[in-house]
Design a protein around this motif. Structure first.
Motif, short mmCIF file in Angstrom:
data_model
loop_
_atom_site.label_atom_id
_atom_site.label_comp_id
_atom_site.label_asym_id
_atom_site.label_seq_id
_atom_site.Cartn_x
_atom_site.Cartn_y
_atom_site.Cartn_z
N TYR A 25 60.26 54.59 31.77
CA TYR A 25 59.64 54.27 33.05
C TYR A 25 60.47 53.27 33.85
CZ TYR A 25 55.56 56.65 31.07
OH TYR A 25 54.72 57.57 30.50
N GLN A 41 49.25 55.65 32.99
CA GLN A 41 49.78 56.90 32.47
C GLN A 41 48.64 57.88 32.19
OE1 GLN A 41 52.71 56.73 29.15
NE2 GLN A 41 51.11 57.81 28.04
N PHE A 49 53.25 63.87 31.90
CA PHE A 49 52.43 62.75 32.36
C PHE A 49 52.50 62.60 33.87
CE2 PHE A 49 53.64 61.50 28.04
CZ PHE A 49 52.40 61.20 27.52
N VAL A 79 52.19 59.42 36.33
CA VAL A 79 52.32 57.98 36.13
C VAL A 79 52.21 57.25 37.47
CG1 VAL A 79 53.81 56.16 35.21
CG2 VAL A 79 53.84 58.42 34.15
N TRP A 123 53.75 57.28 42.73
CA TRP A 123 53.60 57.81 41.38
C TRP A 123 54.67 58.85 41.12
CZ3 TRP A 123 52.01 62.97 40.42
CH2 TRP A 123 51.55 63.68 41.53
N ILE A 142 51.84 49.00 30.43
CA ILE A 142 51.44 50.41 30.48
C ILE A 142 49.98 50.54 30.08
CG2 ILE A 142 51.82 52.72 29.55
CD1 ILE A 142 54.74 51.95 29.08
N LYS A 187 47.29 53.34 29.29
CA LYS A 187 47.21 54.76 28.96
C LYS A 187 45.79 55.26 29.17
CE LYS A 187 50.97 54.55 25.68
NZ LYS A 187 51.45 54.84 24.32
#
Length: 184
Positions: free
Chosen positions: A64, A94, A101, A103, A122, A176, A178
């Motif tokens: 990322y 994410q 994905f 993101v 994104w 991050i 998730k």
């Protein structure tokens, strides 16, 4: 020449040779120009360690950071400059999709929910390493602006920029989050 005198002379010469040899060894160890050139060069300039696709495949945070670095430095979508301040870091949301994905990239690793009013930039990352950047156009009724590349191009550009160390140093500035539900 008497034997005693020869013996004294030999002992004196041996003593001088030992002292002289010892002095040469000590002075050679303390003198910087006597060091091999490779050792001094290695100390002054560390060897550049390139970024690899394998590293990205095993480290989502590094992936990322690489994707963000690439678009901030080489991307064509102006709004992505909103996430260019490395000192603030990034909060990443994410979401799994059928092919990888989605993101979301928020421009502050400590951003609070109430500050998330405007749709963020994104990107979509697919299982075959394709990256599509998206940016909502403020005050527009058009579709998002998009740009597409892939992880190999990103890695090649980072290595061309000699920025692998810089990208690796970005990783502590990323949080991050998730999510389990798909958000297509």
């Amino acid at each position: 020449m008497p034997a005693k005198r020869k013996l004294k002379l030999v002992i004196t010469l041996i003593g001088l040779l030992v002292l002289g040899g010892g002095w040469l060894i000590v002075s050679a160890q303390n003198h910087p120009s006597s060091q091999p050139a490779q050792q001094t060069q290695a100390k002054s300039k560390p060897k550049y360690r390139t970024l690899t696709l394998d590293e990205l495949h095993h480290d989502p945070t590094l992936t990322y950071c690489s994707i963000i670095y690439y678009t901030v430095k080489h991307g064509k979508i102006q709004r992505w400059q909103e996430v260019s301040k490395v000192s603030l870091g990034w909060q990443i949301e994410q979401y799994p999709t059928n092919d990888g994905f989605k993101v979301l990239v928020w421009p502050d690793m400590n951003i609070k929910k109430e500050a998330k009013q405007l749709q963020p930039n994104w990107f979509a990352l697919t299982k075959n390493d394709s990256v599509t950047y998206h940016s909502f156009i403020i005050h527009s009724f058009r579709d998002d602006m998009t740009a597409t590349t892939n992880l190999k191009t990103i890695v090649d550009q980072i290595n061309h920029d000699h920025a692998a160390m810089k990208v690796r140093q970005m990783t502590p500035k990323m949080l991050i989050v998730k999510h389990k539900n798909s958000a297509n």
